[in-house]
Design an enzyme around this catalytic site. Structure first.
Site, PDB file in Angstrom:
ATOM      1  N   GLN A 298      -4.311  -0.732   9.686  1.00  0.00           N
ATOM      2  CA  GLN A 298      -4.343  -2.111   9.206  1.00  0.00           C
ATOM      3  C   GLN A 298      -4.950  -3.030  10.270  1.00  0.00           C
ATOM      4  OE1 GLN A 298      -3.507  -3.028   6.077  1.00  0.00           O
ATOM      5  NE2 GLN A 298      -3.975  -5.169   6.460  1.00  0.00           N
TER       6      GLN A 298
ATOM      7  N   LYS B 281       0.838  -1.209   0.000  1.00  0.00           N
ATOM      8  CA  LYS B 281       0.000   0.000   0.000  1.00  0.00           C
ATOM      9  C   LYS B 281       0.871   1.258   0.000  1.00  0.00           C
ATOM     10  CE  LYS B 281      -3.813  -2.313   2.364  1.00  0.00           C
ATOM     11  NZ  LYS B 281      -4.493  -2.593   3.642  1.00  0.00           N
TER      12      LYS B 281
ATOM     13  N   ASP C 233     -10.696   3.516   4.082  1.00  0.00           N
ATOM     14  CA  ASP C 233     -11.067   2.097   4.160  1.00  0.00           C
ATOM     15  C   ASP C 233     -12.579   1.921   4.030  1.00  0.00           C
ATOM     16  OD1 ASP C 233      -9.301  -0.051   4.333  1.00  0.00           O
ATOM     17  OD2 ASP C 233      -8.782   0.360   6.422  1.00  0.00           O
TER      18      ASP C 233
HETATM   19  N1  GUN Z   1      -7.011  -6.241   6.816  1.00  0.00           N
HETATM   20  C1  GUN Z   1      -7.468  -7.037   5.832  1.00  0.00           C
HETATM   21  N2  GUN Z   1      -8.075  -6.307   4.883  1.00  0.00           N
HETATM   22  C2  GUN Z   1      -7.998  -5.013   5.278  1.00  0.00           C
HETATM   23  C3  GUN Z   1      -8.443  -3.804   4.708  1.00  0.00           C
HETATM   24  O1  GUN Z   1      -9.045  -3.734   3.638  1.00  0.00           O
HETATM   25  N3  GUN Z   1      -8.166  -2.688   5.420  1.00  0.00           N
HETATM   26  C4  GUN Z   1      -7.520  -2.727   6.605  1.00  0.00           C
HETATM   27  N4  GUN Z   1      -7.312  -1.576   7.243  1.00  0.00           N
HETATM   28  N5  GUN Z   1      -7.101  -3.839   7.158  1.00  0.00           N
HETATM   29  C5  GUN Z   1      -7.339  -4.977   6.483  1.00  0.00           C
END
Ligand code: GUN
Length: 293
Positions: free
Chosen positions: A97, A53, A120
């Site tokens: 995350q 990311k 998100d």
């Molecule tokens: N953990 C697994 N998928 C995601 C996501 O799309 N966003 C975040 N913040 N954590 C995750």
């Protein structure tokens, strides 16, 4: 007949190019879209996601910051960081995350993120706006699923869509997006009776359960579009691990009309959607019109 492979990597690269162009345009107006990613602890899978990311953010010309916090971080310290990021004018998107360590309550953390910076799309206000059909940021993985399904079906009107999984991250929001596209939507879960029979009704089948190769070929209607959200690490020959989806890919390919591979399907498109959300959030915060992407 074998299925068309929906190339998520290529689709994400196309979207990324468009985002880079719009980002440059925004920078010329003195606004540099900024994404802050917060990682608490050292979950190896999360480390990999977070690295992709932050690297992609920088590659598209955006401001990218990674905050790494130790696994024993107190909830109050994480909340203080979020407060600072909420107030930071250089930051337009905040991503914490998941999963978080057990001493931290994810719902409290998600609710602390400023909705304007909720790239998100997990904040209850963002989720509520989606459910109510109001404009707003869309969660990245669900949005990625829709974009990939639309590579095959120009319109989803009237199509039967079956979602396996009811998580707040994928199952529920992807169902909302499908509904907004006028699909007929069924959400299935662990208590669903005769899951294979329900899945066989689907013109579009979205698998988001987190169980390796759970969906078998005989669950798929011939010609259906299969979107596989799973990222499961399994032990392969020779003691190595390999990544597989929630769908038994090789056998499903012989029945489906189109299918996303794992890796190289929903994953890269999800990251591209995060970049899109950061760009969108930056435009909104600056009071500028949304980019035409
Ligand atoms: N953990 C697994 N998928 C995601 C996501 O799309 N966003 C975040 N913040 N954590 C995750």
């Amino acid at each position: 007949m074998t299925a068309t492979i929906i190339d998520g990597k290529a689709a994400a690269a196309e979207l990324g190019d468009a985002i880079a162009v719009e980002t440059l345009r925004l920078r010329e107006k003195g606004i540099e879209p900024g994404l802050a990613v917060v990682l608490v602890g050292d979950n190896p899978a999360s480390e990999i996601y977070v690295r992709s990311k932050t690297a992609k953010t920088a590659a598209l010309g955006m401001h990218s910051v990674l905050h790494k916090m130790p696994g024993e971080t107190a909830q109050t310290d994480l909340l203080s960081l979020i407060d600072r990021l909420n107030a930071d004018p250089a930051i337009h998107g905040i991503l914490v995350q998941l999963p978080l360590p057990p001493q931290i309550d994810s719902d409290t953390i998600i609710a602390a993120i400023a909705p304007a910076k909720d790239v998100d799309g997990f904040h209850p206000l963002t989720a509520g706006r989606l459910a109510a059909g109001l404009p707003g940021l869309k969660p990245c993985t669900p949005l990625a699923c829709i974009i990939l399904a639309k590579r095959i079906h120009k319109k989803l009107d009237g199509l039967e869509a079956v979602v396996i999984g009811r998580s707040n991250i994928v199952g529920k929001p992807v169902a909302q997006l499908l509904l907004a596209e006028n699909a007929t939507v069924t959400i299935t879960h662990s208590k669903t009776r005769d899951l294979p029979a329900v899945c066989r009704r689907a013109d579009i089948l979205i698998a988001a359960i987190g169980k390796a190769e759970f969906v078998r070929a005989d669950w798929i209607k011939p010609g259906a579009t299969v979107i596989d959200v799973g990222i499961n690490r399994v032990l392969a020959d020779g003691g190595k691990t390999r990544v597989v989806g929630d769908v038994a890919y090789e056998e499903a390919r012989a029945v489906a009309g189109a299918i996303t591979p794992v890796p190289g399907g929903v994953g890269p498109m999800t990251i591209a959607c995060l970049m899109l959300n950061t760009l969108r959030a930056a435009c909104d915060i600056a009071g500028l019109p949304q980019p035409k992407i």
